[in-house]
Design an enzyme around this catalytic site. Structure first.
Site, PDB file in Angstrom:
ATOM      1  N   ASN A 183       0.806  -1.234   0.000  1.00 24.16           N
ATOM      2  CA  ASN A 183       0.000   0.000   0.000  1.00 24.16           C
ATOM      3  C   ASN A 183       0.834   1.277   0.000  1.00 24.16           C
ATOM      4  OD1 ASN A 183       0.782  -0.297   2.659  1.00 24.16           O
ATOM      5  ND2 ASN A 183      -1.123   0.502   3.489  1.00 24.16           N
ATOM      6  N   LYS A 206      12.300  -7.712   1.163  1.00 25.57           N
ATOM      7  CA  LYS A 206      11.339  -8.508   0.393  1.00 25.57           C
ATOM      8  C   LYS A 206      10.070  -7.657   0.227  1.00 25.57           C
ATOM      9  CE  LYS A 206       7.774 -10.895   1.042  1.00 25.57           C
ATOM     10  NZ  LYS A 206       7.025 -10.558  -0.173  1.00 25.57           N
ATOM     11  N   ALA A 208       6.267  -6.585  -1.417  1.00 27.55           N
ATOM     12  CA  ALA A 208       5.044  -7.346  -1.655  1.00 27.55           C
ATOM     13  C   ALA A 208       5.001  -7.841  -3.101  1.00 27.55           C
ATOM     14  CB  ALA A 208       3.827  -6.467  -1.378  1.00 27.55           C
ATOM     15  N   GLU A 209       4.321  -8.942  -3.313  1.00 24.51           N
ATOM     16  CA  GLU A 209       4.194  -9.492  -4.666  1.00 24.51           C
ATOM     17  C   GLU A 209       3.580  -8.467  -5.625  1.00 24.51           C
ATOM     18  OE1 GLU A 209       2.036 -13.395  -6.517  1.00 24.51           O
ATOM     19  OE2 GLU A 209       0.790 -11.763  -5.813  1.00 24.51           O
ATOM     20  N   SER A 263       0.049  -7.034   7.883  1.00 23.27           N
ATOM     21  CA  SER A 263      -1.098  -7.378   8.724  1.00 23.27           C
ATOM     22  C   SER A 263      -0.650  -7.980  10.060  1.00 23.27           C
ATOM     23  CB  SER A 263      -1.990  -8.378   7.987  1.00 23.27           C
ATOM     24  OG  SER A 263      -1.275  -9.561   7.760  1.00 23.27           O
ATOM     25  N   GLU A 284       5.197  -3.268  12.438  1.00 22.86           N
ATOM     26  CA  GLU A 284       4.212  -2.201  12.158  1.00 22.86           C
ATOM     27  C   GLU A 284       3.000  -2.908  11.566  1.00 22.86           C
ATOM     28  OE1 GLU A 284       4.393   0.956  12.846  1.00 22.86           O
ATOM     29  OE2 GLU A 284       6.477   1.095  13.454  1.00 22.86           O
ATOM     30  N   ARG A 312      -7.934   8.535   1.455  1.00 24.98           N
ATOM     31  CA  ARG A 312      -6.583   8.483   0.905  1.00 24.98           C
ATOM     32  C   ARG A 312      -6.286   7.042   0.479  1.00 24.98           C
ATOM     33  NH1 ARG A 312      -1.181   9.004   3.656  1.00 24.98           N
ATOM     34  NH2 ARG A 312      -2.284   8.324   5.503  1.00 24.98           N
ATOM     35  N   CYS A 318      -2.945   1.914   6.775  1.00 25.80           N
ATOM     36  CA  CYS A 318      -3.119   1.357   8.115  1.00 25.80           C
ATOM     37  C   CYS A 318      -3.649   2.388   9.098  1.00 25.80           C
ATOM     38  CB  CYS A 318      -1.791   0.807   8.618  1.00 25.80           C
ATOM     39  SG  CYS A 318      -0.490   2.037   8.513  1.00 25.80           S
ATOM     40  N   GLU A 491       8.920   3.860  14.079  1.00 23.14           N
ATOM     41  CA  GLU A 491       9.688   4.250  12.891  1.00 23.14           C
ATOM     42  C   GLU A 491       9.662   5.767  12.758  1.00 23.14           C
ATOM     43  OE1 GLU A 491       8.120   1.787   9.678  1.00 23.14           O
ATOM     44  OE2 GLU A 491       9.499   0.200  10.296  1.00 23.14           O
TER      45      GLU A 491
HETATM   46  P1  NAP Z   1       0.319  -8.849   4.550  1.00 24.15           P
HETATM   47  O1  NAP Z   1      -0.524  -9.813   3.831  1.00 24.15           O
HETATM   48  O2  NAP Z   1       0.684  -9.136   5.946  1.00 24.15           O
HETATM   49  O3  NAP Z   1       1.636  -8.674   3.629  1.00 24.15           O
HETATM   50  C1  NAP Z   1       2.669  -7.791   3.962  1.00 24.15           C
HETATM   51  C2  NAP Z   1       3.991  -8.370   3.491  1.00 24.15           C
HETATM   52  O4  NAP Z   1       4.228  -9.593   4.176  1.00 24.15           O
HETATM   53  C3  NAP Z   1       4.023  -8.714   2.006  1.00 24.15           C
HETATM   54  O5  NAP Z   1       5.314  -8.496   1.511  1.00 24.15           O
HETATM   55  C4  NAP Z   1       3.696 -10.196   2.004  1.00 24.15           C
HETATM   56  O6  NAP Z   1       4.151 -10.862   0.845  1.00 24.15           O
HETATM   57  C5  NAP Z   1       4.472 -10.618   3.227  1.00 24.15           C
HETATM   58  N1  NAP Z   1       4.067 -11.901   3.788  1.00 24.15           N
HETATM   59  C6  NAP Z   1       2.844 -12.453   3.850  1.00 24.15           C
HETATM   60  N2  NAP Z   1       2.910 -13.678   4.432  1.00 24.15           N
HETATM   61  C7  NAP Z   1       4.216 -13.892   4.764  1.00 24.15           C
HETATM   62  C8  NAP Z   1       4.939 -14.962   5.367  1.00 24.15           C
HETATM   63  N3  NAP Z   1       4.346 -16.081   5.768  1.00 24.15           N
HETATM   64  N4  NAP Z   1       6.277 -14.831   5.498  1.00 24.15           N
HETATM   65  C9  NAP Z   1       6.912 -13.719   5.100  1.00 24.15           C
HETATM   66  N5  NAP Z   1       6.281 -12.673   4.506  1.00 24.15           N
HETATM   67  C10 NAP Z   1       4.953 -12.752   4.347  1.00 24.15           C
HETATM   68  O7  NAP Z   1      -0.331  -7.402   4.573  1.00 24.15           O
HETATM   69  P2  NAP Z   1      -1.034  -6.650   3.365  1.00 24.15           P
HETATM   70  O8  NAP Z   1      -2.408  -7.141   3.248  1.00 24.15           O
HETATM   71  O9  NAP Z   1      -0.169  -6.667   2.181  1.00 24.15           O
HETATM   72  O10 NAP Z   1      -1.017  -5.147   3.924  1.00 24.15           O
HETATM   73  C11 NAP Z   1      -2.079  -4.611   4.584  1.00 24.15           C
HETATM   74  C12 NAP Z   1      -1.878  -4.708   6.083  1.00 24.15           C
HETATM   75  O11 NAP Z   1      -0.696  -4.016   6.447  1.00 24.15           O
HETATM   76  C13 NAP Z   1      -2.992  -4.024   6.855  1.00 24.15           C
HETATM   77  O12 NAP Z   1      -3.341  -4.795   7.969  1.00 24.15           O
HETATM   78  C14 NAP Z   1      -2.358  -2.707   7.276  1.00 24.15           C
HETATM   79  O13 NAP Z   1      -2.967  -2.125   8.412  1.00 24.15           O
HETATM   80  C15 NAP Z   1      -0.946  -3.108   7.496  1.00 24.15           C
HETATM   81  N6  NAP Z   1      -0.048  -1.947   7.382  1.00 24.15           N
HETATM   82  C16 NAP Z   1       0.519  -1.480   8.521  1.00 24.15           C
HETATM   83  C17 NAP Z   1       1.330  -0.363   8.459  1.00 24.15           C
HETATM   84  C18 NAP Z   1       1.967   0.199   9.698  1.00 24.15           C
HETATM   85  O14 NAP Z   1       2.870   1.028   9.569  1.00 24.15           O
HETATM   86  N7  NAP Z   1       1.561  -0.193  10.887  1.00 24.15           N
HETATM   87  C19 NAP Z   1       1.578   0.266   7.218  1.00 24.15           C
HETATM   88  C20 NAP Z   1       0.989  -0.261   6.083  1.00 24.15           C
HETATM   89  C21 NAP Z   1       0.179  -1.389   6.182  1.00 24.15           C
HETATM   90  P3  NAP Z   1       3.121 -11.153  -0.391  1.00 24.15           P
HETATM   91  O15 NAP Z   1       2.833  -9.843  -0.996  1.00 24.15           O
HETATM   92  O16 NAP Z   1       3.858 -12.053  -1.282  1.00 24.15           O
HETATM   93  O17 NAP Z   1       1.900 -11.773   0.232  1.00 24.15           O
END
Ligand code: NAP
Length: 513
Positions: A183, A206, A208-209, A263, A284, A312, A318, A491
């Protein structure tokens, strides 16, 4: 300064304009410097291929933008080894030398901001204006940590013994594995990597895909800036390979630190991986931000804040507000003005189309989740005042719901989409109880003109960041992070670099007076 690249690459895509028949859709082009459109992994200063590739799609049209090397555990291990080798020389650079290289990287990001923003718009769907904002935000972390690199002071502590001196020295932790979401494909990387490199750590990223291209463009510019081989490595991979690659990055003995944004569910998996070798971690994770409008609020200010905080990136941040709590005395005026603002200000379309404010959601799964939250809310008595429907592909109408209650899915789980559900409340205590009834606590916002209430509520909200009469709060100078299951660590700010430093205590004994 690197030479400005004259080579351009041009690829045509069908633009999707919601509501327009397919035959009338316009062609759209991703027109950027070919040097910035990298499709291989970046390991030890070299571009590396993998046994297979995976496609990167424009979420607005579904068209393929590029095929990227699908790195596996072997490439991840090579990257960790390269980072480990480079760590021993990078940490010997003076803070001033590291700062200088980071500053050069920042200059290149700024120079290429238009192309970098186009990459974000095409791989993540964000409107161009927001993508340019993300590049400025992303670059700001490199600049900030270039400055912070020179201020990792330790302490000389008054000793309790006459024959001893007590020194506390800050030292880089070592190799950091950096795993980031789609995102903010650029800023989520630089917010970590800026701090890590400034501290003297080396990294393996690494991405995101869905969004590897922005990460690889950062690698190209890091190389042009003169950041030495092995210091910044990128291993893109498909979702299929992610678990294996993630396992290497979070369990390898040579990795000292795991920093993850994504997540809460994934964060828990990575914490377990990192536990076996007791790595330092920063997490995070997800949010579920409350946005409270009290009777004393300036209603126009609250509406402007709600629009900024909710819509936005089409609601995919997040810190986006998820649960709107509006006090009875101001409720109807707020709803009316908010509805009018949504009609006037929100325009769906391809992110590169001037005037677009709402791009697509990242994929069908994301749109399905919003639709299921809307259906659930309606089935439990909520009223749809605006939107409510899914359009072509993963486009979703900005949606306003009234009459929302705390038993509905949209108030219990993170949305990550353009859904604005409004709960009516009567008292401050009631609003705080609802706002704090969550297992996550990243950001929270409220609007009030009552100074005593402002202090009470700001202190009582169980979150890591509070917007008081303000709907946008992220900035490199302030600390970013959450409480509860929103994560660990901070951060940005002066605290961000500490996540990549250990404190070593040196005891000088046997000193003669
Ligand atoms: P996600 O599914 O957790 O993916 C985030 C990253 O983790 C991607 O690069 C994903 O790779 C990787 N990943 C997933 N499973 C993994 C595993 N088993 N081992 C290692 N890496 C793995 O999250 P998302 O859906 O992309 O992002 C949205 C989430 O992020 C929301 O919950 C949002 O609130 C949170 N977020 C938090 C912040 C913050 O600063 N707190 C900022 C932005 C987003 P792939 O793409 O290959 O699945």
């Amino acid at each position: 300064m690197a030479a400005v690249c004259l080579l351009r690459t041009r690829s045509l895509f069908r633009q999707f304009v919601p509501g327009l028949p397919a035959a009338m859709q316009r062609q759209y082009s991703l027109d950027i410097s070919s040097q910035l459109l990298r499709t291989q992994g970046y390991v030890d200063g070299r571009w590396v291929s993998a046994a297979s590739v995976f496609p990167v799609l424009d979420p607005a049209t579904g068209q393929e933008l590029a095929r990227v090397a699908d790195c596996g555990p072997a490439e991840a291990k090579q990257a960790v080894d390269a980072a480990y080798k480079a760590f021993y020389s990078w940490k010997q650079f003076t803070a001033k030398e590291r700062s200088y290289l980071l500053r050069k990287w920042f200059d290149l990001l700024t120079l290429h901001k238009e192309d970098l923003a186009k990459l974000i718009t095409f791989e993540c769907g964000k409107p161009m204006k927001e993508s340019l904002g993300e590049i400025a935000y992303s670059a700001s972390f490199i600049e900030w940590f270039a400055e912070e690199a020179r201020r990792t002071y330790g302490d000389i502590v008054p000793s309790a013994a006459k024959d001893r001196k007590v020194l506390l020295l800050k030292q880089p932790v070592g190799v950091a594995s950096i795993i980031t979401p789609w995102n903010f494909p650029s800023a989520m990387i630089t917010r970590k990597v800026g701090a890590a490199l400034a501290a003297g750590c080396t990294v393996v990223v690494k991405p995101a895909e869905d969004t590897p291209l922005s990460a690889l463009a950062l690698a190209e510019l890091a190389s042009q800036a003169g950041i030495p081989p092995g210091v910044f490595n990128v291993v893109p991979c498909s979702r299929e390979k992610t678990p294996e690659v993630g396992k290497v990055l979070c369990t390898d003995d040579l990795v000292a630190k795991v920093s993850f944004t994504g997540s809460t569910a994934t964060g828990k998996i990575l914490l377990k991986h990192a536990a076996d070798t007791v790595k330092k971690v920063s997490m995070e994770l997800g949010g579920h931000a409350p946005f409270i409008v009290f009777d004393s609020a300036d209603v126009d200010m609250a509406v402007a804040g709600a629009m900024a905080s909710k819509f936005r990136n089409s609601g995919q941040t997040c810190v986006c507000s998820n649960r709107f709590l509006v006090q009875s005395g101001i409720h109807d005026r707020f709803m009316e003005k908010l509805g009018r603002a949504m009609d006037a200000e929100l325009r769906l379309g391809h992110g590169s189309e001037p005037g677009t404010t709402q791009g697509p959601l990242i994929n069908s799964r994301a749109a399905d989740k919003v639709v299921s939250q809307v259906s659930d809310a309606v089935s439990r008595g909520a009223k749809v005042l605006r939107g409510g429907k899914r359009l072509h592909g993963s486009f979703m109408e900005p949606t306003l719901l009234a009459g929302v209650t705390t038993d509905m899915l949209c108030t219990r789980e993170e949305t990550f989409g353009p859904l604005l559900p409004v709960i009516r409340f009567d008292s401050e205590a009631e609003a705080l109880a609802i706002a704090n009834a969550s297992h996550v606590g990243l950001a929270g916002y409220f609007y009030s003109q009552d100074i005593s209430q402002i202090w009470r509520v700001a202190e009582a909200l169980e979150v890591g960041m509070v917007g008081v009469n303000e709907g946008l709060l992220s900035t490199c100078e302030a600390s970013f992070g959450g409480v509860k299951q929103s994560g660990l660590g901070r951060e940005g700010s002066k605290y961000g670099i500490e996540e990549y430093l250990d404190v070593k205590y040196m005891c000088f004994g046997g000193l003669k007076p």
